[in-house]
Write a protein that holds these residues in place. Structure first.
Motif, PDB file in Angstrom:
ATOM      1  N   GLU A 102       0.898  -1.010  -0.009  1.00 55.34           N
ATOM      2  CA  GLU A 102      -0.095   0.034  -0.144  1.00 55.34           C
ATOM      3  C   GLU A 102       0.690   1.261  -0.144  1.00 55.34           C
ATOM      4  O   GLU A 102       0.241   2.563  -0.203  1.00 55.34           O
ATOM      5  CB  GLU A 102      -0.762   0.066   1.201  1.00 55.34           C
ATOM      6  N   SER A 110       3.288   6.273  -2.274  1.00 51.05           N
ATOM      7  CA  SER A 110       2.107   6.637  -2.097  1.00 51.05           C
ATOM      8  C   SER A 110       2.012   8.153  -1.528  1.00 51.05           C
ATOM      9  O   SER A 110       3.345   8.627  -1.089  1.00 51.05           O
ATOM     10  CB  SER A 110       1.092   5.742  -1.109  1.00 51.05           C
ATOM     11  N   ASP A 137      -5.625   7.139   4.985  1.00 52.58           N
ATOM     12  CA  ASP A 137      -4.331   6.267   4.317  1.00 52.58           C
ATOM     13  C   ASP A 137      -3.109   6.690   5.374  1.00 52.58           C
ATOM     14  O   ASP A 137      -2.326   6.033   5.677  1.00 52.58           O
ATOM     15  CB  ASP A 137      -4.281   6.533   3.041  1.00 52.58           C
ATOM     16  N   ARG A 161      -3.130   5.641   8.887  1.00 46.13           N
ATOM     17  CA  ARG A 161      -2.639   4.038   8.720  1.00 46.13           C
ATOM     18  C   ARG A 161      -1.142   4.007   8.697  1.00 46.13           C
ATOM     19  O   ARG A 161      -0.598   3.238   9.526  1.00 46.13           O
ATOM     20  CB  ARG A 161      -3.407   3.369   7.753  1.00 46.13           C
ATOM     21  N   ARG A 162      -0.428   4.776   7.883  1.00 49.02           N
ATOM     22  CA  ARG A 162       0.749   4.794   7.637  1.00 49.02           C
ATOM     23  C   ARG A 162       1.656   5.426   8.715  1.00 49.02           C
ATOM     24  O   ARG A 162       2.647   4.702   9.306  1.00 49.02           O
ATOM     25  CB  ARG A 162       1.372   5.583   6.423  1.00 49.02           C
TER      26      ARG A 162
END
Length: 271
Positions: free
Chosen positions: A89, A101, A135, A138-139
């Motif tokens: 991801e 990302s 996102d 979460r990272r």
């Protein structure tokens, strides 16, 4: 291609890697060439990813690539390699290229950029649709002791893709980093009948103080006329509008905003 063709038309990008001299390649084209000689798990990251994600305008001649640990890392002039244990991801496909990302790019650059520039980057990533708050959250949970994670976590909650320009993001950073209340972004201004008549770049609806950044586009005659209407409508409904340009730095913006808020009844204890 033959050696003669390369000699006649080729511009060397690296050892054994050439581009045609017929056109001036942009960063995406240079990265497409680099991808042919990089390991399959490599992704373009850091400042290179920021430019590819349309979140930065500072394009350099050095290309930054990120890859998993290995015994021997590629070493070539014009290429900077960073080692990261990337998850699936953490990499996205962008115009046929593997690119870190938005969340990974934000985290990587948090270790290199000063806080004001990091907020600008995050706003631009969100505005370009390359970064979503979930996102990023979460990272950052996975980041643990990664260099730059403290700064990334500090400013992640304040990122907002509605910022209309990097300068607006910078103004917002200065206000957030002061003792003033947090400003609202892209604030709708309504008249006494509840109709929206304008919007402010930044503002404080409780005290009816609005902040406007005026770039060069405001010098356009049509835009100037629209601005006159907008500011008169805001003033008619008792909004105090502070107008700033590129020449105004942190001290001027924070000081004048503080004075305006105090004039409208704000006190540090009330914020």
């Amino acid at each position: 291609m033959t050696r003669r063709q390369i000699h006649a038309d080729g511009v060397q990008l690296s050892r054994g890697l050439y581009l045609s001299s017929a056109v001036e390649p942009d960063l995406a084209e240079r990265c497409s060439a680099w991808a042919k000689v990089l390991p399959a798990d490599a992704a373009f990251g850091f400042r290179t990813a920021a430019v590819l994600h349309e979140a930065s305008d500072s394009e350099s001649t050095t290309v930054h690539a990120v890859m998993r640990p290995r015994r021997v890392l590629p070493q070539r002039p014009g290429l900077t390699v960073h080692v990261r244990r990337l998850h699936d991801e953490d990499v996205v496909q962008h115009h046929g290229l593997r690119v870190t990302s938005g969340a990974q790019t934000f985290l990587d650059l948090a270790a290199l950029l000063p806080a004001p520039d990091l907020l600008v980057l995050g706003d631009r990533l969100m505005g370009a649709g390359r970064l979503h708050p979930d996102d990023l959250a979460r990272r950052l949970v996975r980041a643990d002791r990664v260099r730059g994670v403290v700064r990334a976590r500090r400013w992640a909650p304040h990122l907002d893709g509605r910022a209309a320009s990097p300068r607006e993001s910078l103004m917002r950073y200065w206000l957030l980093d002061s003792d003033l209340p947090e400003p609202a972004l892209q604030l709708p201004i309504v008249d006494r009948w509840g109709r929206q008549v304008a919007h402010a770049d930044l503002g404080y609806p409780r005290w009816k103080v609005a902040l406007e950044y005026e770039g060069r586009q405001h010098a356009d005659s049509e835009q100037f006329t629209r601005d006159i209407d907008r500011y008169s409508l805001m003033a008619a409904d008792d909004w105090l509008v502070l107008r700033f340009a590129a020449r105004h730095g942190r001290s001027a913006i924070v000081d004048r905003t503080r004075r305006a808020l105090v004039h409208r009844g704000w006190t540090p204890e009330a914020s």
